[in-house]
Write an enzyme that holds these catalytic residues in place. Structure first.
Site, PDB file in Angstrom:
ATOM      1  N   ASP A 260       1.029  -1.840   0.293  1.00 58.66           N
ATOM      2  CA  ASP A 260      -0.315   0.340  -0.098  1.00 58.66           C
ATOM      3  C   ASP A 260       0.919   1.088  -0.140  1.00 58.66           C
ATOM      4  O   ASP A 260       1.832   1.302   0.701  1.00 58.66           O
ATOM      5  CB  ASP A 260      -1.154  -0.009   1.273  1.00 58.66           C
ATOM      6  N   GLU A 295       1.521  -0.271  -4.815  1.00 58.80           N
ATOM      7  CA  GLU A 295       0.524   1.336  -4.627  1.00 58.80           C
ATOM      8  C   GLU A 295       1.049   2.070  -4.673  1.00 58.80           C
ATOM      9  O   GLU A 295       2.113   3.024  -3.792  1.00 58.80           O
ATOM     10  CB  GLU A 295      -0.776   1.102  -4.492  1.00 58.80           C
ATOM     11  N   ASP A 319      -3.799   4.112 -11.734  1.00 55.34           N
ATOM     12  CA  ASP A 319      -4.490   4.789 -11.292  1.00 55.34           C
ATOM     13  C   ASP A 319      -5.032   6.025 -12.532  1.00 55.34           C
ATOM     14  O   ASP A 319      -6.077   6.227 -12.596  1.00 55.34           O
ATOM     15  CB  ASP A 319      -3.969   5.934 -10.111  1.00 55.34           C
ATOM     16  N   ASP A 320      -3.754   5.328 -13.179  1.00 60.01           N
ATOM     17  CA  ASP A 320      -3.620   7.421 -14.243  1.00 60.01           C
ATOM     18  C   ASP A 320      -5.295   6.731 -14.901  1.00 60.01           C
ATOM     19  O   ASP A 320      -6.280   7.039 -16.167  1.00 60.01           O
ATOM     20  CB  ASP A 320      -2.766   7.090 -15.412  1.00 60.01           C
ATOM     21  N   HIS A 322      -7.962   4.358 -14.050  1.00 64.31           N
ATOM     22  CA  HIS A 322      -9.102   4.389 -13.587  1.00 64.31           C
ATOM     23  C   HIS A 322      -9.438   6.056 -13.511  1.00 64.31           C
ATOM     24  O   HIS A 322     -10.379   6.321 -14.063  1.00 64.31           O
ATOM     25  CB  HIS A 322      -8.768   4.252 -11.844  1.00 64.31           C
ATOM     26  N   GLN A 392     -11.046   3.802  -4.608  1.00 65.68           N
ATOM     27  CA  GLN A 392     -12.222   5.221  -5.455  1.00 65.68           C
ATOM     28  C   GLN A 392     -13.072   5.474  -5.131  1.00 65.68           C
ATOM     29  O   GLN A 392     -14.522   6.297  -6.127  1.00 65.68           O
ATOM     30  CB  GLN A 392     -11.664   5.268  -7.076  1.00 65.68           C
ATOM     31  N   GLY A 394     -14.518   3.877  -2.065  1.00 63.31           N
ATOM     32  CA  GLY A 394     -15.007   4.811  -0.377  1.00 63.31           C
ATOM     33  C   GLY A 394     -14.675   5.666   0.098  1.00 63.31           C
ATOM     34  O   GLY A 394     -14.694   6.333   0.800  1.00 63.31           O
TER      35      GLY A 394
END
Length: 600
Positions: A260, A295, A319-320, A322, A392, A394
């Site tokens: 994480d 991550e 992440d990009d 998403h 994304q 929560g």
């Protein structure tokens, strides 16, 4: 391990605690009216040790620091009453493993992220194991558990754990978790675990009282004191977390770890702790495939490798992918999405061909990146693409899934796009049948911590009426975040599930076998109209996988020639009837084909 409790071959248990800040330490055996105290001796490095001849598996114990503070073992394998209760001695060799499992290669990975507490009504490892067969039937090859390390309270996301070696007691015992992993392996499923090495949670963390060297004196993290990976006294700290990673791989036979928020791990050592961790994990896996995933909000890619390699990482959450897909379909440009609101379709095109869009940029709180620079092309097989994940969904005020935010005709398109790129795909639990339940932020804090969390959520979403903001510390918020599997048996749920299954079958046939031939930096894309993109992914053998995508709500006229391979084989299509006129792309339609490369 050098930490914790070790059953001795001749009988008894040896207990070890790194407490350089303690003046004295005693091992307290619990279970009687008063704890049975055993003095420990320390060496020059601050390691306290004692052996208790009559202790055995199942013995409850704590450490008493300086004659007054009672603390659990930070390397406890089990803490049945939570982080403020006694630790329990566990025999790590008592579980009978089936030796048949030999793992699966990275390129076969189809991830499924789940939260143990809300995956089933029971919220346990045992109940979750009974749901695994249905995932295999869809085409999932790997489940990824959100953190299971012991944290305070009955429920929570798990990212505030304080005992990283002990499974959260509400989920079950260590053996329950091992049975879950073994059952998954018998079904052909890999099991990944999300681990948190960037901070400790706020409740049940006593380390500062007797081992202040665990925390940096010069660095901080978004969640408080940063872990000390490079300052004075950092060697045992590094070993603590490296041993934790090895522990999950060896003792529980996990197939992979997701680390994480590694952008919050600061280490200026000559050998970065992430490199050292990867080397140790791979060297102790004894040839079994083990997959390590990062991550990294900064989009750093220096730890990635397209193939498993000691010191490097197999994959990283993208992440990009998403964010740009979310903006393209919803038009939202707040918070996470600030950097994606201009030239959105051009950025989507770049993401599909290059993987990451930006690099080397840390986000300002709630705003844009401090620096925006284009990222070079990455090996797409080293990235993990997803339309949903816990963050994304929560971290929205109401925890809405993306399908609730886009037009009904476009609801399934994000999921299919995540499944059918050359990147490793990931689904979020319930996504396989199109679940509509939210996934909210929940944490069972009490007292001042509960008040602070509630106030923080109200500040973060100050634009909302407080009455409309779910209470993060309420059991009802936790219960509302549990997808109802009965929805999978409705007509709509079955249709959604069947399309996901068909997409994963297409991936298994057309994409997975070709992963090792995938080129890097050779892919291309073209914009068509305002909402259309044609993408070409190239392979070493001259073949080309093509995607024709219309994100618009109206049919898109295109030039008559096919922007893909000549005499291509159809791989998969969505909202693209067989009688679609040549030169027209249907609204919210997508089609994948595979054939010989052509020059465009």
């Amino acid at each position: 391990m050098p930490f914790g409790a070790r059953l001795d071959a001749a009988g008894g248990v040896t207990f070890r605690l790194w407490a350089p800040g303690a003046n004295s330490a005693e091992l307290a055996i619990e279970g009687a009216a008063r704890p049975e105290l055993h003095p420990a001796e320390a060496d020059a490095q601050g390691w306290w040790e004692c052996t208790v001849a009559h202790a055995t598996a199942g013995t409850l114990y704590r450490w008493r620091i300086d004659g007054k503070l009672m603390v659990p073992d930070p390397a406890s394998r089990q803490n049945p009453e939570g982080p403020n209760g006694p630790s329990c001695v566990v025999d790590p060799k008592q579980f009978e493993w089936d030796s048949a499992w030999s793992g699966r290669p990275w390129h076969e990975t189809v991830l499924y992220e789940l939260h143990v507490g809300s995956f089933t009504p029971e919220g346990t490892f045992a109940a979750a194991a009974q749901r695994l067969q249905s995932l295999v039937e869809v085409g999932i090859t790997a489940v990824e558990l959100m953190p299971v390390a012991t944290f305070g309270g009955r429920f929570g996301w798990g990212y505030d754990g304080v005992l990283p070696f002990a499974p959260h007691p509400a989920y079950g015992t260590p053996d329950d978790l091992k049975r879950f992993v073994q059952h998954a392996h018998k079904l052909g499923l890999m099991v990944f675990l999300d681990v948190v090495y960037n901070h400790f949670g706020p409740e049940g963390n006593y380390l500062g009282a007797y081992a202040p060297e665990f925390f940096s004196k010069t660095k901080s993290s978004p969640w408080g004191a940063a872990i000390n990976f490079d300052g004075p006294g950092s060697a045992p700290v590094r070993e603590f977390f490296i041993h934790n990673a090895v522990y999950w791989i060896q003792e529980y036979r996990f197939d992979g770890l997701r680390l994480d928020a590694v952008h919050a791990i600061s280490d200026d050592s000559e050998v970065h702790v992430l490199q050292q961790l990867s080397q140790r994990v791979r060297s102790t896996a004894h040839g079994r495939p083990v997959h390590l995933v990062l991550e990294n909000e900064d989009n750093g890619y220096e730890h990635l490798a397209p193939e498993p390699l000691a010191g490097r990482y197999d994959g990283q959450w993208n992440d990009d992918f998403h964010h740009i897909l979310h903006v393209a379909l919803t038009g939202e440009t707040q918070r996470y999405y600030h950097d994606y609101g201009q030239d959105t379709m051009d950025l989507l095109e770049r993401c599909l061909t290059h993987g990451m869009i930006f690099e080397g940029a840390r986000r300002k709180e709630g705003g844009a990146r401090e620096v925006v620079a284009p990222a070079p092309a990455q090996p797409l097989s080293a990235l993990v693409n997803f339309a949903h994940n816990h963050d994304q969904i929560g971290n929205r005020a109401r925890g809405e899934r993306l399908r609730s935010l886009v037009p009904a005709d476009a609801a399934m398109l994000p999921t299919l796009l995540a499944l059918l790129t050359p990147a490793i795909p990931m689904l979020f639990f319930g996504e396989e049948w199109g679940a509509t339940e939210p996934f909210l932020y929940f944490a069972d804090w009490q007292g001042e911590l509960r008040d602070a969390v509630r106030a923080g959520r109200k500040r973060e979403f100050g634009h909302m009426d407080a009455a409309d903001l779910p209470d993060p510390c309420s059991d009802s918020t936790f219960q509302a975040s549990r997808p109802d599997p009965k929805a999978a048996e409705t007509q709509a749920g079955r249709a959604w599930r069947q399309e996901v299954r068909a997409a994963l079958a297409a991936r298994r046939q057309w994409i997975t076998p070709r992963q090792k031939q995938l080129l890097t930096g050779r892919h291309s894309a073209q914009r068509l109209g305002e909402r259309g993109i044609a993408v070409q992914w190239r392979y070493e053998d001259g073949r080309m996988l093509c995607l024709e995508l219309n994100l618009g709500d109206q049919p898109l006229p295109v030039e008559a020639q096919h922007l893909g391979p000549v005499e291509a084989q159809a791989v998969f299509s969505h909202r693209w009837p067989a009688d679609t006129p040549r030169g027209t792309w249907p609204a919210f339609g997508a089609r994948w084909t595979l054939g010989e490369e052509i020059t465009l």
